[in-house]
Design a protein around this motif. Structure first.
Motif, short mmCIF file in Angstrom:
data_model
loop_
_atom_site.label_atom_id
_atom_site.label_comp_id
_atom_site.label_asym_id
_atom_site.label_seq_id
_atom_site.Cartn_x
_atom_site.Cartn_y
_atom_site.Cartn_z
N PRO A 183 45.33 -83.57 56.68
CA PRO A 183 44.76 -82.46 57.45
C PRO A 183 43.34 -82.11 57.03
O PRO A 183 42.52 -81.72 57.87
CB PRO A 183 45.73 -81.31 57.18
CG PRO A 183 47.03 -81.97 56.88
CD PRO A 183 46.66 -83.22 56.14
N LYS A 184 43.03 -82.25 55.75
CA LYS A 184 41.67 -81.95 55.28
C LYS A 184 40.68 -82.96 55.85
O LYS A 184 39.56 -82.60 56.25
CB LYS A 184 41.63 -81.94 53.76
CG LYS A 184 42.37 -80.78 53.12
CD LYS A 184 42.24 -80.82 51.61
CE LYS A 184 43.00 -79.65 50.96
NZ LYS A 184 42.91 -79.70 49.48
N GLU A 185 41.09 -84.22 55.87
CA GLU A 185 40.24 -85.26 56.46
C GLU A 185 40.08 -85.03 57.96
O GLU A 185 39.00 -85.25 58.53
CB GLU A 185 40.85 -86.64 56.21
CG GLU A 185 40.05 -87.80 56.78
CD GLU A 185 38.68 -87.98 56.13
OE1 GLU A 185 37.81 -88.57 56.78
OE2 GLU A 185 38.50 -87.50 54.99
N ALA A 186 41.15 -84.59 58.61
CA ALA A 186 41.09 -84.27 60.03
C ALA A 186 40.06 -83.19 60.30
O ALA A 186 39.26 -83.29 61.24
CB ALA A 186 42.47 -83.84 60.53
N LEU A 187 40.07 -82.15 59.49
CA LEU A 187 39.11 -81.07 59.66
C LEU A 187 37.68 -81.55 59.42
O LEU A 187 36.77 -81.23 60.19
CB LEU A 187 39.44 -79.91 58.70
CG LEU A 187 38.47 -78.73 58.73
CD1 LEU A 187 38.36 -78.13 60.12
CD2 LEU A 187 38.89 -77.67 57.70
N ARG A 188 37.49 -82.35 58.37
CA ARG A 188 36.15 -82.87 58.10
C ARG A 188 35.65 -83.72 59.27
O ARG A 188 34.49 -83.64 59.66
CB ARG A 188 36.17 -83.72 56.81
CG ARG A 188 36.21 -82.90 55.53
CD ARG A 188 35.93 -83.75 54.31
NE ARG A 188 37.00 -84.71 54.04
CZ ARG A 188 38.03 -84.45 53.24
NH1 ARG A 188 38.15 -83.27 52.64
NH2 ARG A 188 38.97 -85.37 53.03
N SER A 189 36.54 -84.52 59.85
CA SER A 189 36.16 -85.37 60.98
C SER A 189 35.78 -84.52 62.19
O SER A 189 34.77 -84.78 62.87
CB SER A 189 37.32 -86.29 61.35
OG SER A 189 37.69 -87.12 60.27
N ALA A 190 36.59 -83.50 62.47
CA ALA A 190 36.32 -82.63 63.62
C ALA A 190 35.02 -81.86 63.44
O ALA A 190 34.23 -81.71 64.39
CB ALA A 190 37.48 -81.67 63.84
N ILE A 191 34.78 -81.38 62.23
CA ILE A 191 33.54 -80.65 61.95
C ILE A 191 32.33 -81.56 62.16
O ILE A 191 31.32 -81.15 62.75
CB ILE A 191 33.55 -80.06 60.53
CG1 ILE A 191 34.53 -78.88 60.47
CG2 ILE A 191 32.15 -79.61 60.11
CD1 ILE A 191 34.73 -78.32 59.08
N ARG A 192 32.41 -82.80 61.69
CA ARG A 192 31.30 -83.74 61.88
C ARG A 192 31.01 -83.96 63.36
O ARG A 192 29.85 -83.97 63.78
CB ARG A 192 31.61 -85.08 61.22
CG ARG A 192 31.40 -85.10 59.70
CD ARG A 192 31.26 -86.54 59.22
NE ARG A 192 30.08 -87.16 59.81
CZ ARG A 192 29.89 -88.49 59.91
NH1 ARG A 192 30.82 -89.32 59.44
NH2 ARG A 192 28.80 -88.99 60.45
N ILE A 193 32.06 -84.11 64.16
CA ILE A 193 31.87 -84.31 65.60
C ILE A 193 31.18 -83.10 66.21
O ILE A 193 30.20 -83.24 66.97
CB ILE A 193 33.21 -84.60 66.29
CG1 ILE A 193 33.64 -86.04 66.02
CG2 ILE A 193 33.12 -84.36 67.79
CD1 ILE A 193 34.98 -86.42 66.56
#
Length: 272
Positions: free
Chosen positions: A101-111
């Motif tokens: 989930p932390k990686e998911a958030l980082r990915s979404a924030i980058r987008i």
């Protein structure tokens, strides 16, 4: 009872919920570059999906799995620069959200930060619940995706219709209600029986957008290269081709080649 349709100068996630409440169908197409997005947006399409299908139609991969987060951001940035009205939803690519989930958030924030997109889309239900919740808690709108989920193609082993059996249909219904409950603003349903898709759309208050899911849902999405006939070998039942650009472009290129080789192009009016 439906109410008068509203003109949306700028489509937002709230607009889509309002469209469903007003019984107005939602139009959605993919785009991956500035020029195509400019045309799609100008045509009045409600939602532009920067899909991981770019892996197939833009890069020539067999599946959607190889495309990277950096590549998705590149495509999304190109699309966002073209937009005046459409809502831009960007796919989170395979490997950027499934396990952590932390990686998911980082990915979404980058987008969101690097592309300027308006929302993200990710595949799955209960199994990615924590990733979705983490993204939503950061204030990032999330569109769900159920049914045939192409990032799981090696798990399914086939692109055939999903949820024909009762057990999978029950899970799909449960996942749809779960996505609504945790805060997703919309759900894509891909290649599921029309009757089931309609039942899902009627069971949730958020819009359900179908691709190969019949007409009983709240909107439709197609890959733009498929519906304008730039691709010609992909012929699923759900695809309606509105143009045959493959043939028209081939003819144009052949004529150009002929004109160049015969010195017909450029003529005197086409030079300085």
């Amino acid at each position: 009872m439906s109410v008068a349709k509203k003109e949306y100068k700028r489509v937002t996630v709230k607009s889509l919920v309002d469209m469903k409440a007003n019984e107005e169908k939602i139009s959605m197409l993919t785009a991956y570059d500035y020029t195509m997005a400019k045309i799609v947006d100008g045509a009045g399409i409600d939602v532009i999906l920067v899909g991981d299908s770019a892996s197939n139609v833009m890069a020539g991969h067999e599946t959607t799995l190889p495309i990277t987060l950096d590549q998705m951001i590149y495509h999304a940035s190109s699309v966002v620069r073209a937009i005046d009205r459409s809502l831009v939803v960007v796919d989170l690519p395979f490997g950027s959200y499934q396990s952590d989930p932390k990686e998911a958030l980082r990915s979404a924030i980058r987008i969101m930060k690097e592309s300027g997109g308006h929302a993200v889309k990710l595949e799955g239900g209960k199994e990615v619940k924590e990733s979705i919740k983490r993204i939503l808690n950061a204030g990032i709108p999330v569109m769900g995706h159920l049914g045939l989920t192409p990032q799981s193609i090696y798990k399914f082993g086939t692109y055939t219709v999903r949820a024909k059996e009762e057990e999978e249909a029950i899970k799909l219904k449960e996942d749809a209600k779960l996505l609504e409950k945790i805060g997703c603003f919309s759900i894509v349903l891909e290649k599921v029986p029309a009757k089931l898709a309609q039942e899902v759309a009627e069971s949730v208050s958020i819009p359900v957008i179908g691709i190969g899911a019949g007409g009983g849902v709240d909107g439709q999405v197609l890959v733009v290269h498929d519906m304008i006939g730039m691709t010609h070998e992909f012929n699923p039942r759900f695809l309606r081709r509105y143009l045959d650009l493959y043939s028209e472009m081939t003819t144009a290129f052949q004529q150009y080649n002929k004109d160049v080789k015969s010195s017909d192009f450029p003529n005197e009016k086409e030079q300085y």
